[in-house]
Design a protein around this motif. Structure first.
Motif, PDB file in Angstrom:
ATOM      1  N   LYS A  43      53.489  24.522  -2.772  1.00 51.04           N
ATOM      2  CA  LYS A  43      53.626  23.141  -3.237  1.00 51.04           C
ATOM      3  C   LYS A  43      52.349  22.670  -3.896  1.00 51.04           C
ATOM      4  O   LYS A  43      51.283  23.234  -3.698  1.00 51.04           O
ATOM      5  N   GLU A  44      52.464  21.628  -4.691  1.00 49.78           N
ATOM      6  CA  GLU A  44      51.301  21.046  -5.339  1.00 49.78           C
ATOM      7  C   GLU A  44      50.508  20.201  -4.338  1.00 49.78           C
ATOM      8  O   GLU A  44      51.049  19.691  -3.358  1.00 49.78           O
ATOM      9  N   ARG A  45      49.237  20.042  -4.631  1.00 49.08           N
ATOM     10  CA  ARG A  45      48.401  19.189  -3.810  1.00 49.08           C
ATOM     11  C   ARG A  45      48.856  17.742  -3.991  1.00 49.08           C
ATOM     12  O   ARG A  45      49.122  17.294  -5.100  1.00 49.08           O
ATOM     13  N   GLU A  46      48.928  17.017  -2.895  1.00 48.26           N
ATOM     14  CA  GLU A  46      49.387  15.636  -2.945  1.00 48.26           C
ATOM     15  C   GLU A  46      48.443  14.726  -2.168  1.00 48.26           C
ATOM     16  O   GLU A  46      47.840  15.133  -1.179  1.00 48.26           O
ATOM     17  N   LEU A  47      48.367  13.502  -2.635  1.00 44.47           N
ATOM     18  CA  LEU A  47      47.599  12.479  -1.925  1.00 44.47           C
ATOM     19  C   LEU A  47      48.447  11.956  -0.769  1.00 44.47           C
ATOM     20  O   LEU A  47      49.591  11.563  -0.970  1.00 44.47           O
ATOM     21  N   VAL A  48      47.893  11.955   0.435  1.00 46.86           N
ATOM     22  CA  VAL A  48      48.638  11.432   1.574  1.00 46.86           C
ATOM     23  C   VAL A  48      48.076  10.111   2.087  1.00 46.86           C
ATOM     24  O   VAL A  48      48.810   9.310   2.672  1.00 46.86           O
ATOM     25  N   ALA A  49      46.791   9.855   1.883  1.00 48.06           N
ATOM     26  CA  ALA A  49      46.199   8.610   2.350  1.00 48.06           C
ATOM     27  C   ALA A  49      44.923   8.344   1.569  1.00 48.06           C
ATOM     28  O   ALA A  49      44.208   9.274   1.214  1.00 48.06           O
ATOM     29  N   SER A  50      44.646   7.081   1.315  1.00 45.04           N
ATOM     30  CA  SER A  50      43.388   6.728   0.674  1.00 45.04           C
ATOM     31  C   SER A  50      42.946   5.363   1.160  1.00 45.04           C
ATOM     32  O   SER A  50      43.746   4.583   1.694  1.00 45.04           O
ATOM     33  N   ILE A  51      41.661   5.081   0.949  1.00 45.66           N
ATOM     34  CA  ILE A  51      41.090   3.811   1.386  1.00 45.66           C
ATOM     35  C   ILE A  51      40.047   3.392   0.382  1.00 45.66           C
ATOM     36  O   ILE A  51      39.318   4.223  -0.158  1.00 45.66           O
ATOM     37  N   ASN A  52      39.986   2.106   0.088  1.00 46.61           N
ATOM     38  CA  ASN A  52      39.052   1.679  -0.942  1.00 46.61           C
ATOM     39  C   ASN A  52      37.619   1.621  -0.415  1.00 46.61           C
ATOM     40  O   ASN A  52      37.364   1.844   0.769  1.00 46.61           O
ATOM     41  N   TRP A  53      36.704   1.308  -1.307  1.00 45.05           N
ATOM     42  CA  TRP A  53      35.276   1.396  -1.001  1.00 45.05           C
ATOM     43  C   TRP A  53      34.894   0.518   0.175  1.00 45.05           C
ATOM     44  O   TRP A  53      34.091   0.896   1.004  1.00 45.05           O
ATOM     45  N   ILE A  54      35.502  -0.656   0.307  1.00 46.71           N
ATOM     46  CA  ILE A  54      35.082  -1.538   1.379  1.00 46.71           C
ATOM     47  C   ILE A  54      35.900  -1.309   2.646  1.00 46.71           C
ATOM     48  O   ILE A  54      35.750  -2.039   3.630  1.00 46.71           O
ATOM     49  N   GLY A  55      36.752  -0.295   2.638  1.00 49.38           N
ATOM     50  CA  GLY A  55      37.475   0.049   3.849  1.00 49.38           C
ATOM     51  C   GLY A  55      38.750  -0.723   4.056  1.00 49.38           C
ATOM     52  O   GLY A  55      39.237  -0.823   5.193  1.00 49.38           O
ATOM     53  N   ARG A  56      39.298  -1.210   3.005  1.00 48.23           N
ATOM     54  CA  ARG A  56      40.536  -1.971   3.110  1.00 48.23           C
ATOM     55  C   ARG A  56      41.609  -1.382   2.191  1.00 48.23           C
ATOM     56  O   ARG A  56      41.379  -0.400   1.515  1.00 48.23           O
ATOM     57  N   SER A  57      42.742  -2.051   2.196  1.00 52.04           N
ATOM     58  CA  SER A  57      43.867  -1.687   1.321  1.00 52.04           C
ATOM     59  C   SER A  57      44.211  -0.201   1.412  1.00 52.04           C
ATOM     60  O   SER A  57      44.224   0.512   0.398  1.00 52.04           O
ATOM     61  N   PRO A  58      44.471   0.311   2.601  1.00 55.28           N
ATOM     62  CA  PRO A  58      44.822   1.722   2.703  1.00 55.28           C
ATOM     63  C   PRO A  58      46.165   2.009   2.040  1.00 55.28           C
ATOM     64  O   PRO A  58      47.059   1.157   2.018  1.00 55.28           O
ATOM     65  N   TYR A  59      46.257   3.188   1.482  1.00 52.60           N
ATOM     66  CA  TYR A  59      47.501   3.688   0.911  1.00 52.60           C
ATOM     67  C   TYR A  59      47.972   4.877   1.737  1.00 52.60           C
ATOM     68  O   TYR A  59      47.142   5.692   2.176  1.00 52.60           O
ATOM     69  N   TYR A  60      49.272   4.958   1.952  1.00 53.88           N
ATOM     70  CA  TYR A  60      49.865   6.101   2.646  1.00 53.88           C
ATOM     71  C   TYR A  60      51.102   6.559   1.880  1.00 53.88           C
ATOM     72  O   TYR A  60      51.908   5.723   1.447  1.00 53.88           O
ATOM     73  N   SER A  61      51.251   7.855   1.760  1.00 55.76           N
ATOM     74  CA  SER A  61      52.483   8.365   1.164  1.00 55.76           C
ATOM     75  C   SER A  61      53.639   8.105   2.129  1.00 55.76           C
ATOM     76  O   SER A  61      53.438   7.911   3.334  1.00 55.76           O
ATOM     77  N   ASP A  62      54.819   8.086   1.591  1.00 58.78           N
ATOM     78  CA  ASP A  62      55.992   7.825   2.425  1.00 58.78           C
ATOM     79  C   ASP A  62      56.112   8.846   3.553  1.00 58.78           C
ATOM     80  O   ASP A  62      56.598   8.516   4.638  1.00 58.78           O
TER      81      ASP A  62
END
Length: 115
Positions: A43-62
């Motif tokens: 499978k291709e590499r995928e983003l599963v989680a990220s967080i912005n510089w100040i530690g807020r607004s986290p993103y999560y894959s479904d």
């Protein structure tokens, strides 16, 4: 030296938990959103989680939403996903990088979830 170093992987039973520390040099970490990515065999590499510089607004894959929590420690230039309720579909090599990725990939850390 511009680098990221992932660790904390291993073999865990389904339903278990892992925390994956990623240490990054200050040039990578400071001022950038950071993410955890994974690549399963075939499978291709995928983003599963990220967080912005100040530690807020986290993103999560479904696929991990509600089970993974990402955080960062500015004093240590580190970013961590806390991975709970792991299942075999989470088996992959895990990597951290800026989000979007701009620096060389580290060696990653293998997570294997047994059923």
């Amino acid at each position: 030296q511009v680098q990221v170093v992932e660790s904390g992987g291993g073999l865990v039973q389904a339903g278990g938990s892992l925390r994956l520390p990623c240490a990054a040099s200050g040039r990578i970490f400071s001022g950038y959103d950071m993410g955890w990515f994974r690549q399963a065999p075939g499978k291709e590499r995928e983003l599963v989680a990220s967080i912005n510089w100040i530690g807020r607004s986290p993103y999560y894959s479904d696929s991990v939403k509600g089970r993974f929590t990402i955080s960062r420690d500015h004093a240590k230039n580190a970013v961590y996903p806390q991975m709970n309720s792991l299942n075999p579909e989470d088996t992959a090599m895990y990597y951290c990088n800026q989000d979007p990725p701009r620096v060389p990939w580290g060696q990653g850390t293998q997570v294997t979830v047994s059923s």
